[in-house]
Structure formats: structure tokens, C-alpha cells
Scaffold this motif. Structure first.
Motif, PDB file in Angstrom:
ATOM      1  N   VAL A 119       0.829  -1.206   0.000  1.00 43.59           N
ATOM      2  CA  VAL A 119       0.000   0.000   0.000  1.00 43.59           C
ATOM      3  C   VAL A 119       0.861   1.252   0.000  1.00 43.59           C
ATOM      4  N   SER A 120       1.991   1.212   0.679  1.00 43.89           N
ATOM      5  CA  SER A 120       2.876   2.386   0.686  1.00 43.89           C
ATOM      6  C   SER A 120       3.365   2.701  -0.718  1.00 43.89           C
ATOM      7  N   ALA A 121       3.720   1.670  -1.482  1.00 47.89           N
ATOM      8  CA  ALA A 121       4.152   1.890  -2.859  1.00 47.89           C
ATOM      9  C   ALA A 121       3.004   2.417  -3.709  1.00 47.89           C
ATOM     10  N   LEU A 122       1.783   1.930  -3.440  1.00 44.20           N
ATOM     11  CA  LEU A 122       0.620   2.425  -4.174  1.00 44.20           C
ATOM     12  C   LEU A 122       0.382   3.909  -3.881  1.00 44.20           C
ATOM     13  N   ALA A 123       0.481   4.298  -2.624  1.00 43.28           N
ATOM     14  CA  ALA A 123       0.280   5.703  -2.272  1.00 43.28           C
ATOM     15  C   ALA A 123       1.360   6.587  -2.869  1.00 43.28           C
ATOM     16  N   LEU A 124       2.587   6.101  -2.878  1.00 49.55           N
ATOM     17  CA  LEU A 124       3.678   6.880  -3.461  1.00 49.55           C
ATOM     18  C   LEU A 124       3.462   7.074  -4.954  1.00 49.55           C
ATOM     19  N   ARG A 125       3.010   6.029  -5.640  1.00 49.45           N
ATOM     20  CA  ARG A 125       2.772   6.122  -7.081  1.00 49.45           C
ATOM     21  C   ARG A 125       1.577   7.025  -7.371  1.00 49.45           C
ATOM     22  N   ALA A 126       0.543   6.952  -6.543  1.00 51.07           N
ATOM     23  CA  ALA A 126      -0.651   7.764  -6.771  1.00 51.07           C
ATOM     24  C   ALA A 126      -0.361   9.242  -6.631  1.00 51.07           C
ATOM     25  N   GLN A 127       0.711   9.619  -5.932  1.00 47.68           N
ATOM     26  CA  GLN A 127       1.059  11.023  -5.758  1.00 47.68           C
ATOM     27  C   GLN A 127       2.254  11.443  -6.610  1.00 47.68           C
ATOM     28  N   SER A 128       2.708  10.532  -7.502  1.00 47.18           N
ATOM     29  CA  SER A 128       3.822  10.885  -8.371  1.00 47.18           C
ATOM     30  C   SER A 128       3.358  11.872  -9.437  1.00 47.18           C
ATOM     31  N   ARG A 129       4.291  12.597  -9.986  1.00 49.35           N
ATOM     32  CA  ARG A 129       3.963  13.631 -10.965  1.00 49.35           C
ATOM     33  C   ARG A 129       3.298  13.039 -12.207  1.00 49.35           C
ATOM     34  N   VAL A 130       3.809  11.909 -12.712  1.00 51.21           N
ATOM     35  CA  VAL A 130       3.273  11.320 -13.945  1.00 51.21           C
ATOM     36  C   VAL A 130       1.850  10.831 -13.727  1.00 51.21           C
ATOM     37  N   SER A 131       1.608  10.127 -12.629  1.00 46.25           N
ATOM     38  CA  SER A 131       0.268   9.588 -12.388  1.00 46.25           C
ATOM     39  C   SER A 131      -0.735  10.703 -12.125  1.00 46.25           C
ATOM     40  N   VAL A 132      -0.338  11.712 -11.382  1.00 44.87           N
ATOM     41  CA  VAL A 132      -1.243  12.833 -11.113  1.00 44.87           C
ATOM     42  C   VAL A 132      -1.584  13.555 -12.411  1.00 44.87           C
ATOM     43  N   ALA A 133      -0.585  13.741 -13.288  1.00 41.76           N
ATOM     44  CA  ALA A 133      -0.838  14.417 -14.556  1.00 41.76           C
ATOM     45  C   ALA A 133      -1.849  13.637 -15.400  1.00 41.76           C
ATOM     46  N   ARG A 134      -1.739  12.320 -15.419  1.00 41.68           N
ATOM     47  CA  ARG A 134      -2.704  11.513 -16.177  1.00 41.68           C
ATOM     48  C   ARG A 134      -4.099  11.627 -15.593  1.00 41.68           C
ATOM     49  N   ALA A 135      -4.180  11.650 -14.284  1.00 44.14           N
ATOM     50  CA  ALA A 135      -5.497  11.774 -13.657  1.00 44.14           C
ATOM     51  C   ALA A 135      -6.113  13.141 -13.955  1.00 44.14           C
ATOM     52  N   LEU A 136      -5.307  14.192 -13.931  1.00 44.45           N
ATOM     53  CA  LEU A 136      -5.824  15.531 -14.221  1.00 44.45           C
ATOM     54  C   LEU A 136      -6.220  15.678 -15.681  1.00 44.45           C
ATOM     55  N   ASP A 137      -5.526  14.971 -16.574  1.00 44.47           N
ATOM     56  CA  ASP A 137      -5.834  15.088 -18.007  1.00 44.47           C
ATOM     57  C   ASP A 137      -7.239  14.640 -18.335  1.00 44.47           C
ATOM     58  N   GLY A 138      -7.803  13.734 -17.544  1.00 44.05           N
ATOM     59  CA  GLY A 138      -9.135  13.234 -17.825  1.00 44.05           C
ATOM     60  C   GLY A 138     -10.258  14.011 -17.176  1.00 44.05           C
ATOM     61  N   LEU A 139      -9.961  15.119 -16.495  1.00 43.99           N
ATOM     62  CA  LEU A 139     -10.987  15.881 -15.789  1.00 43.99           C
ATOM     63  C   LEU A 139     -11.451  17.059 -16.631  1.00 43.99           C
ATOM     64  N   ASP A 140     -12.723  17.421 -16.444  1.00 42.89           N
ATOM     65  CA  ASP A 140     -13.278  18.549 -17.180  1.00 42.89           C
ATOM     66  C   ASP A 140     -12.879  19.863 -16.515  1.00 42.89           C
ATOM     67  N   GLN A 141     -13.209  20.943 -17.184  1.00 44.45           N
ATOM     68  CA  GLN A 141     -12.780  22.264 -16.727  1.00 44.45           C
ATOM     69  C   GLN A 141     -13.357  22.607 -15.364  1.00 44.45           C
ATOM     70  N   PHE A 142     -14.625  22.320 -15.130  1.00 41.76           N
ATOM     71  CA  PHE A 142     -15.244  22.684 -13.851  1.00 41.76           C
ATOM     72  C   PHE A 142     -14.614  21.904 -12.704  1.00 41.76           C
TER      73      PHE A 142
END
Length: 820
Positions: free
Chosen positions: A35-58
Motif C-alpha cells: 500500500v505504501s508503494a501504491l500511495a507513493l505512485r498515486a502522488q507521483s507527478r506522472v500519475s497525477v498528470a494523467r489523472a488531471l488530463d481526464g478531468l473537465d474544466q469545472f
């Protein structure tokens, strides 16, 4: 109290953890160790950028609200976010704000209870300026912080700003809040110089001249770099004051923009698109036939030259961009390919390879028109190439050619999917303008859409050219094709797109829908008195193959027109038809009486056909008709062949048979080659084909990760839980087993011989034991196991947590300690 993301994930049930992996599939590749590795990956720059790319403007604006309302401890609450989001002149509905917060919490970009929400790490790295606002003045400059701490003084300073300086502030307040200052912008003016200079932008950032100097001197802008010039930044507090008319987050739009144009009739849209599909298939077939007759050589630098593209465009009657698109799509569909040239062919074609149709082209021609179009459309949606770049200049100022590496774009399939998804989400028959489509894309996924406007415009133009859209709206069969591809992606049973959609042998829903719009294939023709052959609809493959042999193509359309000529009749006779075969063919295929002129033409050409027999001596011509040979020998057009009569019925020439055959036919004669026994040799001309190629499979976004079904995700979660348990157990392993110095307490058994004795005792007692060993990479590891047997140099033991049997080489075991 604020908890870490790892602790928050550990407290979640397996279903919630699997839901996170489903929304953010990149977290699964590779599977995190714990789980620690999962949390570290979920907050990495690459993963966060991918998650933000799929969100709408609002949703992104609501995330900015969470970032702006964070307290000293880094936490915020739903109420604080709601208060900031509704502070503007046109506040959104509270339910829309809460829905956006829930969307962010589901992706764990926000986590924790509603009263103590934390922003995931990595977001500030990806987007350093929330809502386009700068950093707080306290982080920039103490004097600017003192100004911002006095709201009345800040307002007076803003009101006293010159118009040119106020224009600079308004531009930076809209975001981004930083700008590059031109050299000399902050210097003191020379004597007699103007105090206010016109605002000229440098590098798309802040304007130059004395307005910048005035703003810096009055602490409304802060210089960010050392020296006399550099970058300036607008403090957050100043930006919030300037946004009093629009709200701190700027204009908020909870739903996508509305398309203003009235919807078109779905039937008209489908009819227009279906007509274009017929044209696309016809043009593609004509282009491939032209490549069969004259293959296109491959440039030594890669791709096909401009001269060959223009030759094909002239033959098709299309412009060069449309021809380049068809060329790229046909290649992606596996209909064309490269063939290696050897020997004299290399000198003749001026290269080592040439492009010509593959064997798959023959299969493609044999299927229905709808199936042919679907193969092209799927290849277009999947090919990682941007055909709109062809003809432009690359970084080295060289033209980008067809099939060259410079036209490859990994994000091209995703761009096509995004544009078609926008059209598919509108009501059937809705035809938005290009600008409206770009606005919808910018709202749906602003991080992906910005900077790709040119590519999205090209997608709309290509979709219209290929018949995916009609009259500006997505066709019904185009909607079905997109739905099939999307469903296959969500199903996840073919993540690499290698499986053929035709493996089952059943036509897809797209093909069936398009078949219902296209005219039914016809198996008959209408022969006119002027020897024209009218095909009242798309011909079936058998009829099309016959017409290619016996008639010349004149015009295309809903009813194509062909013409029977002496040359076409000779071609048919050369291919093996007899006069009786041709008479029977026209009687069988024609729904009108066969004109007498056509019958006479066939008989007349057949009577002359074979009157001359050609063989090799150098080459010879023989005929029972001595007068005909006399005519041939006296024909001035054939003087270069240097005919010499050996006998009353035989002429010879020093040149080869093929050259003599060509010269005789060009002069209007109808010679037939014969073999050594005197028998006629009749055969169709051989067509060259490139080696078969596999068409590009389903569109796969190279930056995306295949989505896994929920049962498999639950299995991944179970694996992560096991890794977490193993990590937790390893932390409580004895120090000597972990390879660390032993702590105070009973001395563990650490010698190799003593370790074997402990393991043998554990086998007899079926007891748990800590085993320290050196793995294959030379690293020290430990595991809590229950030994089963020892023999042949190996220890076999069972892990109680995973219920798996492990095998350890005895010479790699460093220590063994019984579990207390």
C-alpha cells in the motif's frame, strides 16, 4: 487530524481500493508491492498528470478551490471549497460543486473526511499556479506582503495605477500570473524620456516599458530573478482583488457549451455520409490499381516522393491532402506494403523498395462495399500518424512526405477518439461548427485539448473526407463504429488491439447499418447502342472483375459508365476469353438487348486475333495469310523492327518477342504469342504484389493503460494486501534475519550449521520460523515460513499468509530463528 494517503488507503475496503485502480489504471502497471508503494505512485507527478488530463474544466476549477483554501496544516473542507466556488457573481449550484468534490475524492486527488480534506501530493508540481493565481505575497516579498495586508491601501494603489499598468495587471490576473520582462524594462528612463511606454509583450508574457517598472516599484508585481531583468509575478492577493467581477476562480461553467446550430435530419446526414463512403472506396481502389500499374518507389530518406503523390492525385482527380490521407489509410489497413527490389529493378526504379498493393488487397476487393469502408475507417482511427502534416516542413525545413517517419504522432488515435466522442455525445443530427467542437473539447479535457487545436481541426476534415461524418454531423454508422471500439476498450479483453473483429465471420453492427444505407450491389449492366455499358449501382465483385477486363472505365458515380473498345476486346481475348465467351457474357449480364454493333466488334477483333503468331528466333512472325505478312513488312511504323522474310509465311526480327509484340499491337495488329509447339499462349498479365501486412488493430492510446475488469482488480488488491502483510511482517523480523545488528535480548541462531538444525527441528515440530537468505540479486531478504521438508540441497516451506510453497537453496540461507 490529517493522515497520510498510505494510512487512508490501508483503511479502505477492497472494493473501494479496486474502484480507485479502475479510475486510475496506470497505478496497476506494474502492480505495487504494498500500500505504501501504491500511495507513493498515486502522488507521483506522472500519475497525477494523467489523472488531471481526464478531468473537465469545472472539476479542475473545484480542485483549484481546494488548493486555495488550504490552511497552515495543508487541509481544507467541503464547506470552504463551496464558499469559494460560490463567491462569484454567477455561483454554481452547490450540488454541482459537491459532485465535483466527490469526483476528485474518487480519484484520491482529494482524500480524507469532508471536514479535513487533503490535496494529494504532486498536484502542485504539475500545476504550480492554482486557478491561474500567483503565490501569496508573503512567499514572494515582505514589502509586497505588507501592502497586501492592508486592503484599503492595496485598493488605493490599484486605483492609482496608470491605464497601461492596469492593462498589464488585468492580463496577468487572468492567468498565468508570471511574465518575462524585456531587457531594459525595469531600468530608469533617460532624461526627457516618456514616463509611460506602450505595452509590448515579450515571450507571450508581461509587457515592456515603464508600466512594469511602476508596478514593481509600487509592489503590485514582484521581480523573481536576480539582476536588472527577469521574470515578474503577480501576488495572489492582488489577483483576487482584480477578479472581484468574475470570482476568485474565474467564470465557472458546470456543463459543456451549448451548440447553437439547429439539428439536421438524421436521414440526410446518413445519406450524405454513405455517398461519401462509396467515393472513398472507389478512390482507394483506383489508387491501388494505379500503384499496381506503376509502383511508387520509396525514398532513401523514407516515405513516398512528392512527384508520385501528385501523379496519383491527378489520376484520382483529388487534391494532394486527400490523396495523402487515402495513401496513409490504405497502408495502415494493410492494403499496401513495401517490396524489396533486386538486380536491374533497383536501377530502373531508382531505389531499393517500392510501394504496391499487397495480397490483402485482393481479399479486400472481394468483400462488400460496407466491409471495405469499415476496414479503412478502423485503420484511420487506429493509425498513429497525422496525415495533415504531409506537405508541411519539419524541424530541418524539409517537406514531410507520405509514409515518412516525421508524420508519426503517438497521440493521433486519442485525438480522433476525443473529437468523435464530442460529436457522439450530441443529439443525433447535430452539426456543430469547428469552433464549437474546439470549445467542447476545451471544456471536457482542457489539459489535453489546449495546444492541439490544429490536430483537432484536421480530424474533423478527415472524418468528412472518409464519410464518418455527413453534413457536419456524426453519421449513425460512425456512431456505432465508435461505440464498438469504446466498448472493446472498456471490456479490456484485447488490450493490445490484436484481435480481428471479423474472426467470428459475422458482420459488425456498423457494416449492417451501412449496408442498409448503400444501394444493393448489382449483377447486371445496360449496354447502349454506342457501346457504352452502364452499371446502375455498385457492381458486385464478380461483375467488377469482368468489366475490368472487357471494358474501359469512363466515369463513376451512382451509375458508373464503361465503354467497350477494340483494345478492351483484344485485352479480353489475350486474357483467355473466346468470342463465344464474350457474346455469352454480354447476353448474361445485359438487361438490354445486345447491340448489333457490339456483336460485330467482338467478331471482327476475334477474327483478326491470332492471325499473327509470334515466337523467338530473335523473334519471328508467321501467318498463313501471305498478304498480311507483306503488309506488315511494308508498314513504315514497323521499320525499326527490321523485319526479314525467311519464307512466304514467316518474318523474323533481331529484337526480342516482347518488344515486337508491343510494336505490332501499337500499330493496330492483333498478334498472339505461341510456344515451341505452335500453340497459342493466352494468359492474364501478372500483377505484382507486396508481401502481406497486418492492418493496424484497434486504436490504442500509448499513454493509456488497458482497463481491467473488476474481478481482476480485486485480485490485484489482494496481491497488494499480501505484499502489505509481508512488508509488515518483515519489519518485525529478528534483526539477524534482516541482516541488521542484533538488538538486546536472546541471541538468535545465526550460524549456517545451527540454522540447519533449527530448520530440521521446525520440520519435525511443524513450527513457524524466520528464514534469512540471499536472493538471486544478492540482496538480503527474510520470510516467515513453515518448513515442510529438507533434501537435495533445498528447503521447501509454506507461507501461511499466501498459502504458497517456496523453495530455498540451503547454501543461500544465512540465518533461521523460531517465531516466538
Amino acid at each position: 487530524m490529517t493522515t497520510s494517503l498510505a494510512d487512508h488507503l490501508r483503511a479502505l475496503p477492497d472494493e473501494s481500493l479496486a474502484a480507485l485502480l479502475q479510475l486510475r489504471p496506470d497505478l496497476v502497471v506494474p502492480v505495487p508491492a504494498d500500500v505504501s508503494a501504491l500511495a507513493l505512485r498515486a502522488q507521483s507527478r506522472v500519475s497525477v498528470a494523467r489523472a488531471l488530463d481526464g478531468l473537465d474544466q469545472f472539476t479542475l476549477q473545484i480542485l483549484d478551490a481546494a488548493r486555495l483554501t488550504r490552511g497552515p496544516e495543508g487541509a481544507t473542507s467541503t464547506d470552504q471549497i463551496l464558499a469559494m466556488a460560490t463567491a462569484g457573481p454567477q455561483p454554481p449550484a452547490p450540488t454541482a460543486v459537491r459532485t465535483a468534490v466527490d469526483r476528485l475524492r474518487a480519484r484520491f486527488l482529494l482524500y480524507g473526511p469532508e471536514h479535513d480534506l487533503c490535496v494529494a501530493g504532486g498536484i502542485d508540481e504539475v500545476s504550480p499556479y492554482p486557478a491561474g493565481l500567483g503565490r501569496p505575497a508573503a512567499e514572494l516579498d515582505p514589502r509586497a506582503a505588507a501592502l497586501c495586508a492592508d486592503p484599503a491601501k492595496l485598493r488605493r494603489t490599484l486605483l492609482s495605477a496608470p491605464p497601461s499598468a492596469r492593462a498589464v495587471l488585468d492580463r496577468l490576473a487572468a492567468g498565468p500570473p508570471v511574465g518575462t520582462v524585456a531587457p531594459g524594462a525595469l531600468e530608469a528612463p533617460a532624461s526627457g524620456a516618456e514616463d509611460v511606454l506602450p505595452p509590448d509583450l515579450v515571450n507571450g508574457g508581461a509587457p515592456t516599458g515603464s508600466p512594469i517598472r511602476w508596478l514593481v516599484e509600487h509592489r503590485l508585481l514582484v521581480r523573481m530573478s536576480g539582476g536588472r531583468n527577469g521574470t515578474v509575478e503577480l501576488p495572489r492577493e492582488v489577483g483576487l482583488v482584480l477578479r472581484r467581477d468574475t470570482g476568485p476562480l474565474g467564470p465557472l461553467r458546470t456543463s459543456p457549451p451549448v451548440v447553437s446550430g439547429p439539428p439536421r435530419e438524421v436521414k440526410s446526414v446518413d445519406s450524405a455520409g454513405a455517398g461519401q463512403t462509396m467515393e472513398v472506396v472507389r478512390h482507394t481502389e483506383a489508387m491501388l490499381e494505379a500503384l499496381t500499374a506503376e509502383p511508387a518507389p520509396v525514398l532513401r530518406s523514407g516515405g513516398v516522393g512528392v512527384r508520385d503523390l501528385r501523379r496519383l492525385a491527378r489520376g484520382l482527380g483529388l487534391d494532394e491532402p486527400a490523396t495523402a490521407l487515402l495513401f496513409e489509410v490504405a497502408y495502415a489497413a494493410g492494403l499496401t506494403g513495401e517490396m524489396e527490389l533486386t538486380g536491374a529493378a533497383t536501377t530502373r526504379y531508382g531505389g531499393d523498395q517500392q510501394i504496391l498493393p499487397t495480397g490483402g488487397y485482393e481479399v479486400w476487393r472481394a468483400v462488400s462495399l460496407a466491409q471495405r469502408w469499415e476496414q479503412l475507417a478502423r485503420a484511420w482511427m487506429s493509425m498513429p500518424r497525422q496525415a495533415g502534416l504531409i506537405g508541411q516542413r519539419d524541424d530541418r525545413d524539409r517537406p514531410i512526405s507520405v509514409l515518412s517517419a516525421e508524420a508519426e504522432r503517438a497521440g493521433a488515435p486519442a485525438a480522433r477518439r476525443a473529437v468523435l466522442a464530442v460529436l457522439a455525445d450530441l443529439a443525433p443530427g447535430t452539426a456543430p461548427t469547428t469552433d464549437e467542437v474546439l470549445e467542447l473539447l476545451d471544456w471536457r479535457a482542457p489539459r489535453r485539448a489546449r495546444g492541439r487545436e490544429a490536430a483537432h481541426r484536421e480530424v474533423l476534415a478527415e472524418a468528412a473526407t472518409l464519410g464518418v461524418t455527413g453534413l457536419g454531423a456524426l453519421t449513425s454508422y460512425g456512431r456505432l463504429l465508435l461505440a464498438e471500439l469504446t466498448e472493446a476498450d472498456e471490456r479490456g479483453d484485447d488490450p493490445l488491439g490484436l484481435r480481428s473483429d471479423a474472426e467470428s465471420g459475422d458482420a459488425s453492427t456498423t457494416v449492417r447499418a451501412l449496408d442498409g444505407l448503400l444501394p444493393a450491389p448489382v449483377d447486371h449492366v445496360l449496354v447502349q447502342a454506342d457501346l457504352t455499358v452502364v452499371v446502375p449501382g455498385p457492381p458486385d465483385p464478380a461483375l467488377a472483375a469482368e468489366l475490368d477486363v472487357v471494358a474501359e472505365h469512363e466515369s463513376a458515380g451512382g451509375a458508373s459508365v464503361h465503354r467497350v473498345t477494340p483494345a478492351s476486346v483484344r485485352r479480353a481475348l489475350d486474357a483467355g476469353y473466346t468470342a463465344d465467351d464474350l457474346h455469352a457474357l454480354f447476353r448474361r449480364r445485359s438487361r438490354t438487348p445486345v447491340p448489333q454493333g457490339l456483336t460485330y466488334l467482338v467478331d471482327d477483333v476475334a477474327r483478326k486475333h491470332g492471325g499473327l503468331r509470334v515466337g523467338s528466333a530473335g523473334a519471328y512472325v508467321r501467318s498463313d495469310d501471305e498478304a498480311l505478312l507483306t503488309e506488315v513488312q511494308a508498314d513504315r511504323r514497323l521499320e525499326p523492327l527490321a523485319f526479314r522474310r525467311l519464307a512466304p509465311t514467316v518474318l523474323v526480327t533481331p529484337y526480342q518477342v516482347n518488344r515486337m509484340l508491343t510494336a505490332l499491337r501499337d500499330a493496330g495488329y492483333a498478334p498472339v504469342p505461341e510456344d515451341a509447339g505452335g500453340a497459342m499462349v493466352l494468359a492474364r498479365p501478372k500483377t505484382r504484389r507486396a508481401p502481406a501486412r497486418t492492418a493496424i488493430g484497434r486504436a490504442v492510446d500509448p499513454l493509456a493503460t488497458p482497463k481491467l475488469p473488476m474481478p481482476r482488480l480485486l485480485g490485484v488488491v489482494e496481491q497488494i494486501r499480501r505484499g502489505e502483510a509481508a512488508a509488515r511482517a518483515a519489519r518485525r523480523a529478528p534483526a539477524v534475519v534482516r541482516g541488521a545488528p542484533a538488538a538486546a535480548g536472546p541471541a538468535p541462531v545465526s550460524g549456517h550449521g545451527d540454522a540447519l538444525a533449527v530448520l530440521q527441528q521446525a520440520v519435525r515440530d511443524k513450527a513457524l520460523v524466520w528464514v534469512g537468505y540471499v536472493d538471486a540479486h544478492g540482496a538480503t531478504a527474510s520470510r516467515l515460513v513453515r518448513p515442510v521438508s529438507i533434501g537435495a540441497g533445498y528447503l521447501r516451506a509454506e507461507d501461511d499468509r499466501t498459502e504458497m510453497l517456496h523453495t530455498f537453496a540451503l547454501h543461500r540461507i544465512t540465518a533461521a530463528v523460531l517465531e516466538e
